[in-house]
Design a protein around this motif. Structure first.
Motif, PDB file in Angstrom:
ATOM      1  N   LEU A  40      -5.735   7.364  -4.906  1.00  0.00           N
ATOM      2  CA  LEU A  40      -4.714   7.563  -3.885  1.00  0.00           C
ATOM      3  C   LEU A  40      -5.290   7.364  -2.485  1.00  0.00           C
ATOM      4  N   ILE A  41      -6.537   7.791  -2.292  1.00  0.00           N
ATOM      5  CA  ILE A  41      -7.186   7.618  -0.990  1.00  0.00           C
ATOM      6  C   ILE A  41      -7.289   6.140  -0.635  1.00  0.00           C
ATOM      7  N   GLN A  84       0.814  -1.215   0.000  1.00  0.00           N
ATOM      8  CA  GLN A  84       0.000   0.000   0.000  1.00  0.00           C
ATOM      9  C   GLN A  84       0.852   1.271   0.000  1.00  0.00           C
ATOM     10  N   VAL A  85       1.832   1.346   0.870  1.00  0.00           N
ATOM     11  CA  VAL A  85       2.670   2.554   0.940  1.00  0.00           C
ATOM     12  C   VAL A  85       3.518   2.728  -0.321  1.00  0.00           C
ATOM     13  N   PRO A  86       4.243   1.684  -0.793  1.00  0.00           N
ATOM     14  CA  PRO A  86       5.011   1.861  -2.031  1.00  0.00           C
ATOM     15  C   PRO A  86       4.135   2.260  -3.223  1.00  0.00           C
ATOM     16  N   VAL A 109       3.565  10.205  -7.178  1.00  0.00           N
ATOM     17  CA  VAL A 109       4.556  10.818  -8.070  1.00  0.00           C
ATOM     18  C   VAL A 109       3.981  10.926  -9.481  1.00  0.00           C
ATOM     19  N   ILE A 110       3.328   9.857  -9.952  1.00  0.00           N
ATOM     20  CA  ILE A 110       2.732   9.871 -11.292  1.00  0.00           C
ATOM     21  C   ILE A 110       1.695  10.972 -11.404  1.00  0.00           C
ATOM     22  N   TYR A 111       0.844  11.108 -10.393  1.00  0.00           N
ATOM     23  CA  TYR A 111      -0.215  12.113 -10.442  1.00  0.00           C
ATOM     24  C   TYR A 111       0.361  13.528 -10.380  1.00  0.00           C
ATOM     25  N   VAL A 112       1.357  13.737  -9.521  1.00  0.00           N
ATOM     26  CA  VAL A 112       1.985  15.062  -9.422  1.00  0.00           C
ATOM     27  C   VAL A 112       2.650  15.434 -10.749  1.00  0.00           C
ATOM     28  N   LEU A 113       3.360  14.495 -11.361  1.00  0.00           N
ATOM     29  CA  LEU A 113       3.985  14.747 -12.658  1.00  0.00           C
ATOM     30  C   LEU A 113       2.941  15.027 -13.732  1.00  0.00           C
ATOM     31  N   VAL A 162       4.316   5.672  -5.504  1.00  0.00           N
ATOM     32  CA  VAL A 162       4.501   5.597  -6.958  1.00  0.00           C
ATOM     33  C   VAL A 162       3.417   6.392  -7.687  1.00  0.00           C
ATOM     34  N   PHE A 163       2.156   6.173  -7.310  1.00  0.00           N
ATOM     35  CA  PHE A 163       1.072   6.835  -8.028  1.00  0.00           C
ATOM     36  C   PHE A 163       0.904   8.293  -7.609  1.00  0.00           C
TER      37      PHE A 163
END
Length: 295
Positions: free
Chosen positions: A82-83, A24-26, A33-37, A30-31
């Motif tokens: 993400l939630i 869950q944490v990893p 970072v993907i969403y922010v990018l 990952v997602f």
């Protein structure tokens, strides 16, 4: 037969991507970072192509709208996904689920149509959004016109059509037919238009006498073609295979590409490798007042 007593579903439970606690944490990181990018990249394209006078051309007009659609599509799905990584029970209200599906359909269909009209006339962009809106207001209510009265666990990270149809306790023939006809019509019309466009582009490149010129032209088009191939390939894989061969787990992984990964990659593929956009970004960073001068 006597009517059955049942309790109408008022909310759904989204299972997310993985139920393994150790992941869950990893996966969240990952997602995230993907969403922010995705947000940063697409907002950057929207800002630069809106404010820089040197990017006021038809090509960047289309890229701006592609960035708007990618940003909208990922934002409809991303935050709720993400939630799911940080809560034990990720629920979504019945009408919230319907709105999410409608928003997803609006943006994904708009992107399908935009990729085809990009080759022709920017006046058609308005029709892109209109067609996406019509599809959303027809297909989404059709899916939610069914009864959901047993399980309310959606085996996915967002309110997608396939897992919703799997939960229904009423006849799904009509909504399934509507979804299939809509998907095949949209995909084949758009894909056919894109293929004709690329065919003409390839013919034009082959007419270039210089081998170096042909190499540069193919290099420029290759990344675009790869992005289009991944986008359409994923949609075709999910929507056009026989319903009995569908695996919700496989579909969930596939849908990650066009809901999260492709919206992140598109700014890099279509724009950030472009010298004009790089120059505009440099001007924006070094001389931001240049973009906000009073008219």
């Amino acid at each position: 037969m006597a009517p059955r007593n049942f309790t109408q579903v008022t909310e759904f439970i989204l299972t997310g991507i993985s139920v393994t606690p150790q992941l869950q944490v990893p996966l969240f990181l990952v997602f995230l970072v993907i969403y922010v990018l995705t947000v940063a990249g697409n907002l950057g394209i929207i800002t630069l192509t809106s404010l820089d006078s040197r990017l006021q051309t038809p090509m960047y007009f289309f890229l701006r709208h592609l960035a708007i659609i990618n940003l909208g599509n990922s934002s409809v799905i991303g935050p709720k996904m993400l939630i799911a990584f940080v809560v034990k029970k990720n629920t979504i209200l019945y009408y919230e689920c319907a709105i999410q599906l409608g928003g997803f359909l609006f943006f994904i269909v708009s992107e399908v149509i935009l990729l085809s009209v990009m080759a022709y006339d920017r006046l058609l962009v308005t029709l892109t959004y209109l067609y996406g809106f019509v599809t959303a207001v027809v297909v989404s209510p059709c899916v939610f016109s069914m009864s959901y009265c047993s399980s309310n666990v959606i085996n996915d990270f967002y309110c997608d059509i396939a897992p919703l149809l799997a939960l229904s306790c009423s006849d799904i023939y009509v909504p399934e037919t509507v979804v299939f006809v809509s998907a095949t019509t949209n995909l084949f019309f758009s894909l056919g238009t894109v293929l004709v466009s690329y065919f003409n582009i390839v013919l034009s490149i082959l007419r270039i006498r210089s081998s170096e010129g042909r190499r540069k032209a193919f290099s420029t088009c290759a990344s675009h073609m790869m992005a289009v191939a991944v986008f359409y390939g994923t949609l075709l894989f999910i929507n056009l295979k026989p319903r009995r061969s569908h695996s919700l787990d496989t579909d969930s992984i596939s849908s990650l590409f066009y809901t999260m990964v492709i919206p992140m990659l598109n700014p890099m593929i279509y724009s950030l490798r472009n010298k004009d956009v790089k120059a505009a970004l440099k001007r924006f960073i070094t001389h931001p007042h240049y973009f906000f001068k009073p008219m």
